[in-house]
Design a protein around this motif. Structure first.
Motif, PDB file in Angstrom:
ATOM      1  N   THR A 160       0.826  -1.208   0.000  1.00  0.00           N
ATOM      2  CA  THR A 160       0.000   0.000   0.000  1.00  0.00           C
ATOM      3  C   THR A 160       0.858   1.255   0.000  1.00  0.00           C
ATOM      4  N   ALA A 161       2.115   1.117   0.381  1.00  0.00           N
ATOM      5  CA  ALA A 161       3.056   2.238   0.359  1.00  0.00           C
ATOM      6  C   ALA A 161       4.451   1.654   0.186  1.00  0.00           C
ATOM      7  N   LEU A 162       5.345   2.458  -0.370  1.00  0.00           N
ATOM      8  CA  LEU A 162       6.715   2.011  -0.592  1.00  0.00           C
ATOM      9  C   LEU A 162       7.670   2.875   0.213  1.00  0.00           C
ATOM     10  N   THR A 163       8.489   2.211   1.002  1.00  0.00           N
ATOM     11  CA  THR A 163       9.531   2.888   1.774  1.00  0.00           C
ATOM     12  C   THR A 163      10.869   2.255   1.425  1.00  0.00           C
ATOM     13  N   LEU A 164      11.941   2.899   1.841  1.00  0.00           N
ATOM     14  CA  LEU A 164      13.253   2.309   1.602  1.00  0.00           C
ATOM     15  C   LEU A 164      13.380   0.962   2.312  1.00  0.00           C
ATOM     16  N   ASP A 165      12.767   0.837   3.481  1.00  0.00           N
ATOM     17  CA  ASP A 165      12.871  -0.419   4.221  1.00  0.00           C
ATOM     18  C   ASP A 165      12.178  -1.574   3.501  1.00  0.00           C
ATOM     19  N   ASN A 166      10.920  -1.357   3.073  1.00  0.00           N
ATOM     20  CA  ASN A 166      10.268  -2.489   2.419  1.00  0.00           C
ATOM     21  C   ASN A 166      10.781  -2.702   0.995  1.00  0.00           C
ATOM     22  N   LEU A 167      11.386  -1.669   0.405  1.00  0.00           N
ATOM     23  CA  LEU A 167      12.035  -1.855  -0.892  1.00  0.00           C
ATOM     24  C   LEU A 167      13.286  -2.731  -0.742  1.00  0.00           C
ATOM     25  N   LEU A 168      14.065  -2.502   0.305  1.00  0.00           N
ATOM     26  CA  LEU A 168      15.236  -3.342   0.551  1.00  0.00           C
ATOM     27  C   LEU A 168      14.810  -4.796   0.758  1.00  0.00           C
ATOM     28  N   ASP A 169      13.738  -5.004   1.499  1.00  0.00           N
ATOM     29  CA  ASP A 169      13.244  -6.368   1.698  1.00  0.00           C
ATOM     30  C   ASP A 169      12.758  -6.981   0.387  1.00  0.00           C
ATOM     31  N   GLU A 170      12.169  -6.166  -0.469  1.00  0.00           N
ATOM     32  CA  GLU A 170      11.718  -6.703  -1.757  1.00  0.00           C
ATOM     33  C   GLU A 170      12.906  -7.089  -2.634  1.00  0.00           C
ATOM     34  N   ARG A 171      13.968  -6.309  -2.581  1.00  0.00           N
ATOM     35  CA  ARG A 171      15.191  -6.691  -3.289  1.00  0.00           C
ATOM     36  C   ARG A 171      15.728  -8.009  -2.727  1.00  0.00           C
TER      37      ARG A 171
END
Length: 524
Positions: A456-467
Motif C-alpha cells: 500500500t506504500a513504498l519505503t526504503l525499508d520495504n524496498l530493501l526487503d523486496e530486493r
C-alpha cells in the motif's frame, strides 16, 4: 539452443598474467606473445577467453561468496570437520576477515584476470563490436573490483606491454569516471540483443551497468555516509526507461519466475539482460555449484551438504510467494518427480522433510541413517552432533539440468529486468524524477506476478526487503545492505560490526607485495 557459440581457446598465459602481477612468468609470456605473429591471433578466441574469465568469480564462487555469505542471506557453517577451511568461510559471515583470507586474494586475482583478458582483446585488430564487448567485460569487472576493494588496478599503455611496470590504481572517483566513459562510448557498437542472446554483451546490459554505477556512486565515494545526488538518480531513471522502451523484456508471468534460471533460460526467460554462457559440450562455468554447495549427500544429485540461508531471511517471504519455492515443471527434469507426477518442490528454499524423487518416500540422513532428513530453521555457524547434516534452510535457484552429464546448460544470470525496475523505484525514492506512487507501481508490478499481496506504500525499508526476495542469491545482497546503511548491523550468527572498515574488503596482502601502487585500505 544457443544462437551463438565459439571455439573456446584458453591462453594459459593470459589467465596467469593478471592486471596486478609482475612475476618472471608474466615477463616470459609477454616476450613470447610479442615474438608471435599478431596476425595469427584470433580476436574472437581472445574475446571468448575474456567472457570465460567471468565464470569463476561469478557462478556462485568467489565474487558471489563475498557478496552473499558476508550477509544475512547466506552462511557456510562449519559442519564438524567439513567446511572449516581454516575458518575462511566463517570469517566472511562474521566480518572477521583479514588481508590474508583466501577469498580476498582469489577474487582479486580472478577479477584482475578478467580485466586483463578483456584489455588484451583490444591489441589484436578486433572489429568494432568485439571492441565494445571486450570493453563491457572490462567495465563490469572494474565495477566489481571497485565495489569489493574500493580501488581498481588496471594495465594500459606501457604497463600493458611491459609487466615490469606496476599497473595504475584508480581511486573511486577516477574509476567511476572511467567506467561511465567506457560504457557511454561503446553502447552504439554493442548489439541490440534481448533475452535469447543475453550471453553476448549488449546495449541494455551496458545501460543496466550504468544504472548500478550511478545508483552506487555516492556509496563508493563515502560508504559510511553515502549521498544520492538528484542528477545521478535521474540518470538511473532515464536508463531504466530506455531499457523498458526497447520493448525486449517483460516480467515473468505468474508461475514462470524460475524460467529465468532454467536449463533452457536462454529461450524461456523474458527478463534476462546479461548472462554467462553455459552449454554442455561447448563451454561454460561450474553452474553445478548452485546445487552442490547446498544439497545433502542423499538428495538427487547428492551435494556437499554445505551452505544455507538464515531463518530471518527466509521469513521475509510470505506463504504463497512463488520465489520461496514451488514445484517447477521443466523438460530437463528427467526424475520420477516429473514423470510420475509427484510434484515435490524442486526449486526455491528447501525446508523441513526432504523426499526421494524416485520413490516419493521421505529421505533419511546419512549418519545416522535412521534420522529423517529434515532441514531445520535453526543453524549455528559451527554445527555438531545431530545437526551436522540437517541444520539450515537450503536455497536452490537454478533448476538442476538432469538431461545432461557434465556441464549444465543453465546460463548464469548477471542482470535481470526485475532488478532494473527495482533500481528505478529506488532512484525515485532517493530524489529522482517521479512520484512515490509511480515507484510503488513498479514494485507492485513485480509482486503481483510473484503471487503476493500488493504494497500500500513504498519505503526504503520495504524496498530493501523486496530486493532481498526478488534477487536472493544473485550476488547483490552485500552491495544493497551497504547502500541502505544496514551492513554493519547485527543479524543471526553475526554481531554488529565494531569498525566501519568492513564496508570495504582489504587489499590482499599478496597483491600489495607485488604492486607498489596499492595502498592497504584503512583499518587493515
Amino acid at each position: 539452443m544457443k544462437l551463438r557459440s565459439y571455439l573456446y581457446i584458453a591462453f594459459t598465459g593470459t589467465l596467469i598474467a593478471t592486471t596486478f602481477s609482475c612475476t618472471k612468468l608474466n615477463e616470459e609470456f609477454r616476450g613470447e606473445l610479442e615474438e608471435a605473429d599478431a596476425g595469427n591471433i584470433d580476436p574472437a578466441a581472445l574475446l571468448i577467453n575474456a567472457y570465460s574469465s567471468l565464470n569463476t568469480p561469478y557462478q556462485q564462487e568467489q565474487r558471489w561468496v563475498l557478496q552473499e555469505i558476508s550477509t544475512d542471506a547466506a552462511m557456510a557453517p562449519t559442519r564438524g570437520g567439513d567446511w572449516d577451511d581454516n575458518g575462511m568461510h566463517r570469517a566472511i559471515h562474521l566480518h572477521t576477515w583479514n588481508a590474508d583470507n583466501g577469498y580476498m586474494n582469489n577474487t582479486f586475482v580472478s577479477l584482475g584476470t578478467a580485466i586483463y583478458n578483456a584489455t588484451n582483446v583490444l591489441r589484436f585488430n578486433p572489429s568494432n563490436q568485439q571492441i565494445a564487448e571486450a570493453r563491457f567485460i572490462r567495465a563490469l569487472t572494474m565495477f566489481d573490483m571497485l565495489d569489493l576493494y574500493g580501488v581498481v588496478p588496471i594495465r594500459e599503455g606501457e604497463s600493458l606491454e611491459d609487466f615490469r611496470i606496476a599497473p595504475e590504481v584508480l581511486q573511486p572517483e577516477a574509476a567511476i569516471d572511467y567506467i561511465v566513459k567506457e560504457l557511454n562510448e561503446i553502447i552504439t557498437d554493442l548489439p541490440n540483443n534481448g533475452p535469447t542472446a543475453a550471453y553476448v554483451a549488449n546495449k541494455n546490459a551496458a545501460r543496466t551497468l550504468l544504472m548500478k554505477v550511478y545508483l552506487n556512486k555516492g556509496t563508493f565515494i563515502n560508504r559510511q555516509s553515502p549521498t544520492f545526488a538528484a542528477e545521478d538518480m535521474n540518470q538511473v531513471i532515464t536508463l531504466a526507461n530506455e531499457i523498458t522502451n526497447s520493448a525486449k523484456y517483460t516480467l515473468s508471468v505468474a508461475g514462470k519466475y524460475f524460467d529465468n534460471f532454467a536449463p533452457d533460460n536462454d529461450t524461456k526467460s523474458t527478463e534476462n539482460i546479461f548472462t554467462l554462457f553455459n552449454k554442455n559440450g561447448e563451454r561454460g562455468g561450474n553452474v553445478d555449484r548452485t546445487w552442490n554447495t547446498v544439497a545433502h549427500y542423499n538428495m538427487r544429485p547428492g551435494g556437499w551438504n554445505g551452505w544455507c540461508t538464515l531463518s530471518d531471511y527466509y521469513d521475509k517471504f510470505a506463504e504463497g510467494d512463488e520465489r520461496r519455492g514451488i514445484y517447477y515443471d521443466y523438460a530437463a527434469d528427467t526424475t520420477s518427480n516429473r514423470s510420475k507426477n509427484f510434484k515435490r518442490q524442486n526449486v526455491g528454499f528447501f525446508a523441513g522433510q526432504q523426499y526421494n524423487w524416485t520413490t516419493n518416500q521421505p529421505l533419511m540422513a546419512r549418519n545416522p541413517s535412521t534420522a529423517p532428513l529434515v532441514f531445520t530453521r535453526e543453524v549455528t555457524i559451527r554445527t555438531s552432533g545431530a545437526t551436522l547434516e540437517t541444520a539450515g534452510i537450503r536455497p536452490v535457484k537454478y533448476a538442476f539440468d538432469y538431461a545432461v552429464t557434465g556441464q549444465r546448460n543453465n546460463d548464469w544470470v548477471v542482470f535481470r529486468y526485475a532488478d532494473v525496475l527495482l533500481m528505478q523505484a529506488e532512484a525515485m525514492l532517493r530524489g529522482g524524477t517521479g512520484t512515490a506512487a509511480e515507484a510503488l507501481d513498479l514494485v507492485n508490478d513485480i509482486r503481483v506476478n510473484r503471487g503476493v499481496t500488493l504494497f500500500t506504500a513504498l519505503t526504503l525499508d520495504n524496498l530493501l526487503d523486496e530486493r532481498a526476495r526478488e534477487l536472493y542469491w544473485e550476488g547483490w545482497r552485500r552491495q544493497d545492505l551497504i547502500r541502505f546503511g544496514k551492513f554493519l548491523e547485527a543479524w543471526q550468527e553475526k554481531a554488529a560490526d565494531p569498525d566501519p572498515k568492513t564496508l570495504v574488503y582489504p587489499i590482499p596482502s599478496q597483491q600489495i607485495a607485488v604492486n607498489p601502487n596499492l595502498v592497504q585500505n584503512s583499518g587493515y
